[in-house]
Design a protein around this motif. Structure first.
Motif, PDB file in Angstrom:
ATOM      1  N   ASP A  68       0.416  -1.572  -0.215  1.00  0.00           N
ATOM      2  CA  ASP A  68       0.255  -0.232  -0.239  1.00  0.00           C
ATOM      3  C   ASP A  68       0.622   1.434   0.145  1.00  0.00           C
ATOM      4  N   TYR A  69       2.269   1.770  -0.661  1.00  0.00           N
ATOM      5  CA  TYR A  69       3.073   2.646  -0.250  1.00  0.00           C
ATOM      6  C   TYR A  69       2.527   3.734  -1.358  1.00  0.00           C
ATOM      7  N   LEU A  70       2.142   2.672  -2.248  1.00  0.00           N
ATOM      8  CA  LEU A  70       1.954   4.045  -3.468  1.00  0.00           C
ATOM      9  C   LEU A  70       0.108   4.623  -3.035  1.00  0.00           C
ATOM     10  N   LYS A  71      -0.556   3.271  -2.771  1.00  0.00           N
ATOM     11  CA  LYS A  71      -1.878   3.864  -2.306  1.00  0.00           C
ATOM     12  C   LYS A  71      -1.535   5.153  -1.374  1.00  0.00           C
ATOM     13  N   ASN A  72      -1.173   5.236   0.034  1.00  0.00           N
ATOM     14  CA  ASN A  72      -0.373   5.908   1.294  1.00  0.00           C
ATOM     15  C   ASN A  72      -0.174   7.465   0.576  1.00  0.00           C
ATOM     16  N   ILE A  73       0.641   7.314  -0.416  1.00  0.00           N
ATOM     17  CA  ILE A  73       0.869   8.536  -1.015  1.00  0.00           C
ATOM     18  C   ILE A  73      -0.266   9.048  -1.252  1.00  0.00           C
ATOM     19  N   VAL A  74      -0.977   8.280  -2.350  1.00  0.00           N
ATOM     20  CA  VAL A  74      -2.081   9.291  -3.202  1.00  0.00           C
ATOM     21  C   VAL A  74      -3.149   9.351  -1.630  1.00  0.00           C
ATOM     22  N   LYS A  75      -3.372   9.126  -0.640  1.00  0.00           N
ATOM     23  CA  LYS A  75      -3.622   9.104   0.108  1.00  0.00           C
ATOM     24  C   LYS A  75      -3.388  10.576   1.145  1.00  0.00           C
ATOM     25  N   THR A  76      -2.113  10.745   1.511  1.00  0.00           N
ATOM     26  CA  THR A  76      -1.396  11.743   1.755  1.00  0.00           C
ATOM     27  C   THR A  76      -1.820  13.072   1.160  1.00  0.00           C
ATOM     28  N   ASP A  77      -1.448  13.048  -0.169  1.00  0.00           N
ATOM     29  CA  ASP A  77      -1.249  14.005  -1.445  1.00  0.00           C
ATOM     30  C   ASP A  77      -3.042  14.718  -1.267  1.00  0.00           C
ATOM     31  N   MET A  78      -4.049  13.577  -1.674  1.00  0.00           N
ATOM     32  CA  MET A  78      -5.590  13.763  -1.365  1.00  0.00           C
ATOM     33  C   MET A  78      -6.122  15.246   0.653  1.00  0.00           C
ATOM     34  N   ARG A  79      -5.510  14.151   1.631  1.00  0.00           N
ATOM     35  CA  ARG A  79      -5.897  15.352   2.168  1.00  0.00           C
ATOM     36  C   ARG A  79      -4.966  16.736   2.578  1.00  0.00           C
ATOM     37  N   TRP A  80      -3.821  16.137   1.645  1.00  0.00           N
ATOM     38  CA  TRP A  80      -3.270  17.886   2.159  1.00  0.00           C
ATOM     39  C   TRP A  80      -4.215  18.572   1.501  1.00  0.00           C
ATOM     40  N   SER A  81      -4.420  18.311  -0.123  1.00  0.00           N
ATOM     41  CA  SER A  81      -5.079  19.044  -1.151  1.00  0.00           C
ATOM     42  C   SER A  81      -6.242  19.598  -0.278  1.00  0.00           C
ATOM     43  N   LYS A  82      -7.449  18.449   0.256  1.00  0.00           N
ATOM     44  CA  LYS A  82      -8.566  18.244   0.934  1.00  0.00           C
ATOM     45  C   LYS A  82      -8.234  19.954   2.044  1.00  0.00           C
ATOM     46  N   LEU A  83      -7.434  19.689   2.530  1.00  0.00           N
ATOM     47  CA  LEU A  83      -7.128  20.407   4.281  1.00  0.00           C
ATOM     48  C   LEU A  83      -6.972  22.562   3.366  1.00  0.00           C
ATOM     49  N   ILE A  84      -6.272  22.487   2.240  1.00  0.00           N
ATOM     50  CA  ILE A  84      -5.152  23.475   1.692  1.00  0.00           C
ATOM     51  C   ILE A  84      -6.931  24.053   0.998  1.00  0.00           C
ATOM     52  N   GLN A  85      -7.754  23.244   0.864  1.00  0.00           N
ATOM     53  CA  GLN A  85      -9.184  23.806  -0.192  1.00  0.00           C
ATOM     54  C   GLN A  85      -9.992  24.405   0.885  1.00  0.00           C
TER      55      GLN A  85
END
Length: 144
Positions: free
Chosen positions: A124-141
């Motif tokens: 789940d390495y890549l999945k965790n990267i994607v999840k982190t980026d999505m959460r960060w984008s949502k936080l910025i939004q």
């Protein structure tokens, strides 16, 4: 009898040497809040970036190490801040973004899993990267 003992001693020493080498390669190289980044983490990131970018050139290894370490630090900070603000994304959102990412990079899921297994990287390495980026984008939004 002596050959058997010698064989077992040799095997034991080889196994012991292998364990020591793995211990040495797992030194802490950075600490963010209560989270650490080890040499093992850095090596996984370097191998992953090489795979994703389809680069095996070691001439710019110092640059790649620096970039990889910065990626790991940024990812830790993003996770810490997303946790602080209790930002969540659904599993379905992550799966959709992961699928799109793999399609854009033209990466086959089976090949990726083989790569992960060969380099002892979590599935789940890549999945965790994607999840982190999505959460960060949502936080910025949500912030702006």
């Amino acid at each position: 009898m002596k050959k058997t003992k010698l064989f077992f001693v040799t095997i034991f020493l080889l196994l012991l040497n292998n364990v020591k080498s793995k211990e040495l390669s797992n030194n802490v190289i950075a600490s963010i809040d209560n989270s650490i980044i080890t040499e093992l983490d850095l090596n996984k990131e370097i191998n992953f970036i090489k795979y994703i970018t389809k680069t095996q050139d070691n001439s710019k290894l110092d640059t790649l190490k620096s970039q990889s370490l910065q990626n790991l630090i940024d990812r830790k900070i993003k996770n810490i801040e997303s946790d602080n603000f209790k930002i969540e994304v659904t599993e379905q959102e992550v799966e959709i973004n992961l699928y799109n990412y793999l399609n854009n990079k033209k990466i086959n899921t089976e090949e990726l899993n083989v790569f992960f297994k060969q380099h002892e990287i979590e599935d789940d390495y890549l999945k965790n990267i994607v999840k982190t980026d999505m959460r960060w984008s949502k936080l910025i939004q949500n912030t702006y």
